[in-house]
Design a protein around this motif. Structure first.
Motif, mmCIF file in Angstrom:
data_model
loop_
_atom_site.group_PDB
_atom_site.id
_atom_site.type_symbol
_atom_site.label_atom_id
_atom_site.label_comp_id
_atom_site.label_asym_id
_atom_site.label_seq_id
_atom_site.Cartn_x
_atom_site.Cartn_y
_atom_site.Cartn_z
ATOM 1 N N ARG A 128 0.794 -1.312 -0.109
ATOM 2 C CA ARG A 128 0.087 -0.007 -0.040
ATOM 3 C C ARG A 128 0.815 1.120 0.043
ATOM 4 N N GLY A 129 2.202 1.296 0.225
ATOM 5 C CA GLY A 129 2.945 2.212 0.419
ATOM 6 C C GLY A 129 3.787 2.583 -0.810
ATOM 7 N N GLN A 130 3.551 1.789 -1.906
ATOM 8 C CA GLN A 130 4.189 1.978 -3.301
ATOM 9 C C GLN A 130 3.659 3.213 -3.671
ATOM 10 N N HIS A 131 4.442 3.993 -4.360
ATOM 11 C CA HIS A 131 3.684 5.169 -4.560
ATOM 12 C C HIS A 131 4.602 5.939 -5.807
ATOM 13 N N ALA A 132 3.731 6.691 -6.593
ATOM 14 C CA ALA A 132 4.571 7.463 -7.752
ATOM 15 C C ALA A 132 5.253 8.693 -6.963
ATOM 16 N N ARG A 133 6.203 9.452 -7.775
ATOM 17 C CA ARG A 133 6.959 10.436 -6.918
ATOM 18 C C ARG A 133 7.584 11.211 -7.765
ATOM 19 N N SER A 134 7.896 12.346 -7.211
ATOM 20 C CA SER A 134 8.855 13.448 -8.105
ATOM 21 C C SER A 134 9.666 13.974 -7.104
ATOM 22 N N ALA A 135 10.875 14.308 -7.446
ATOM 23 C CA ALA A 135 11.951 14.815 -6.781
ATOM 24 C C ALA A 135 12.490 16.116 -7.373
ATOM 25 N N PHE A 136 12.691 17.058 -6.758
ATOM 26 C CA PHE A 136 13.167 18.085 -7.517
ATOM 27 C C PHE A 136 14.198 18.934 -6.572
ATOM 28 N N GLY A 137 15.367 19.552 -7.387
ATOM 29 C CA GLY A 137 16.225 20.367 -6.722
ATOM 30 C C GLY A 137 15.664 21.749 -6.985
ATOM 31 N N VAL A 138 15.803 22.634 -5.879
ATOM 32 C CA VAL A 138 15.334 23.825 -5.484
ATOM 33 C C VAL A 138 16.370 24.899 -5.134
ATOM 34 N N ALA A 139 16.359 26.184 -5.347
ATOM 35 C CA ALA A 139 17.257 27.144 -4.935
ATOM 36 C C ALA A 139 17.008 27.549 -3.402
ATOM 37 N N GLN A 140 15.778 27.348 -2.725
ATOM 38 C CA GLN A 140 15.640 27.532 -1.481
ATOM 39 C C GLN A 140 14.138 27.148 -1.049
ATOM 40 N N ILE A 141 14.061 26.474 0.465
ATOM 41 C CA ILE A 141 12.747 26.162 1.027
ATOM 42 C C ILE A 141 12.655 26.985 1.992
ATOM 43 N N PRO A 142 11.450 27.167 2.692
ATOM 44 C CA PRO A 142 11.170 28.281 3.619
ATOM 45 C C PRO A 142 11.994 27.864 4.853
ATOM 46 N N LEU A 143 12.358 28.844 5.470
ATOM 47 C CA LEU A 143 12.963 28.995 6.612
ATOM 48 C C LEU A 143 14.537 28.146 6.478
ATOM 49 N N GLY A 144 15.021 27.954 5.209
ATOM 50 C CA GLY A 144 16.120 27.414 5.098
ATOM 51 C C GLY A 144 16.226 25.732 5.266
ATOM 52 N N ALA A 145 14.941 25.234 5.107
ATOM 53 C CA ALA A 145 15.099 23.782 5.439
ATOM 54 C C ALA A 145 15.633 22.964 4.051
ATOM 55 N N CYS A 146 16.224 21.859 4.536
ATOM 56 C CA CYS A 146 17.137 21.261 3.497
ATOM 57 C C CYS A 146 16.250 20.568 2.739
ATOM 58 N N VAL A 147 15.147 19.910 2.925
ATOM 59 C CA VAL A 147 13.988 19.208 2.305
ATOM 60 C C VAL A 147 12.608 19.417 2.820
ATOM 61 N N GLU A 148 11.658 19.463 1.678
ATOM 62 C CA GLU A 148 10.184 19.755 1.685
ATOM 63 C C GLU A 148 9.598 18.575 1.201
ATOM 64 N N ILE A 149 8.715 17.704 1.838
ATOM 65 C CA ILE A 149 7.873 16.576 0.877
ATOM 66 C C ILE A 149 6.400 17.013 1.271
ATOM 67 N N GLU A 150 5.425 16.599 0.301
ATOM 68 C CA GLU A 150 4.224 16.720 0.422
ATOM 69 C C GLU A 150 3.605 15.250 -0.093
ATOM 70 N N MET A 151 2.454 14.707 0.205
ATOM 71 C CA MET A 151 2.022 13.673 0.084
ATOM 72 C C MET A 151 0.390 13.278 -0.311
ATOM 73 N N ILE A 152 0.086 12.613 -1.031
ATOM 74 C CA ILE A 152 -1.215 12.237 -1.295
ATOM 75 C C ILE A 152 -1.543 10.732 -0.892
ATOM 76 N N ALA A 153 -2.472 10.593 -0.323
ATOM 77 C CA ALA A 153 -2.948 9.405 0.038
ATOM 78 C C ALA A 153 -4.382 8.982 -0.359
ATOM 79 N N GLU A 154 -4.878 7.857 -0.488
ATOM 80 C CA GLU A 154 -6.041 7.414 -0.520
ATOM 81 C C GLU A 154 -6.411 6.596 0.667
ATOM 82 N N VAL A 155 -7.797 6.911 1.024
ATOM 83 C CA VAL A 155 -8.364 6.345 2.505
ATOM 84 C C VAL A 155 -9.800 5.755 2.381
ATOM 85 N N LYS A 156 -10.236 4.798 3.096
ATOM 86 C CA LYS A 156 -11.329 4.186 3.124
ATOM 87 C C LYS A 156 -12.384 5.163 3.072
#
Length: 156
Positions: A128-156
């Motif tokens: 159930r955890g096998q997912h599609a994905r995109s990974a991008f390099g960006v110039a900056q993330i809020p607050l100087g964070a090194c990584v930001e990730i968003e997720m889409i899930a399906e539920v019952k």
């Protein structure tokens, strides 16, 4: 243990993971929104010991540390998903992850950094955890964070 009897909380315990409290939005948005059976989780930034995990891959951080940061983000995403759904066992599929990696123009291992999140999601949810994905390099993330990730899930 079969896929149908896999208890997500037992699996988290086996992995030594205790979900933190779900985070709060830092601006004018919500942490999660649902349309039908699809739950969209806003981008979560990497944190270490409760503080923003700052840095730039290819300059101040290496791939392995970035991978650890992405894993930490995945745990926070699971906390938000748990907060939204009430029971992670109601998740029928992790559909997609989208990862932003704060990196130099020369850094090309964003996909390997993002594996930190993808591998954890697969460990927790199995098939159930096998997912599609995109990974991008960006110039900056809020607050100087090194990584930001968003997720889409399906539920019952």
């Amino acid at each position: 243990m079969s896929e149908t009897t896999l208890n997500i909380y037992d699996r988290l315990e086996q992995l030594g993971i205790e979900l933190p409290s779900a985070g709060a939005p830092a601006a004018a948005y919500v942490m999660s929104a649902q349309s039908g059976k699809t739950v969209y989780l806003s981008g979560h930034i990497a944190k270490r010991s409760g503080a923003v995990w700052t840095g730039k891959l290819g300059a101040t951080l290496g791939t392995e540390e970035g991978k650890a940061a992405a894993r930490a983000v995945a745990i926070d995403l699971l906390a938000t998903l748990h907060n939204h759904v009430g029971d992670l066992n109601h998740v029928t599929r992790i559909v997609k992850l989208m990862s932003l990696v704060n990196s130099t123009p020369e850094f090309t291992e964003q996909h390997l950094v993002t594996n930190g999140a993808s591998e954890l999601i697969a460990e927790v949810f199995g098939e159930r955890g096998q997912h599609a994905r995109s990974a991008f390099g960006v110039a900056q993330i809020p607050l100087g964070a090194c990584v930001e990730i968003e997720m889409i899930a399906e539920v019952k």
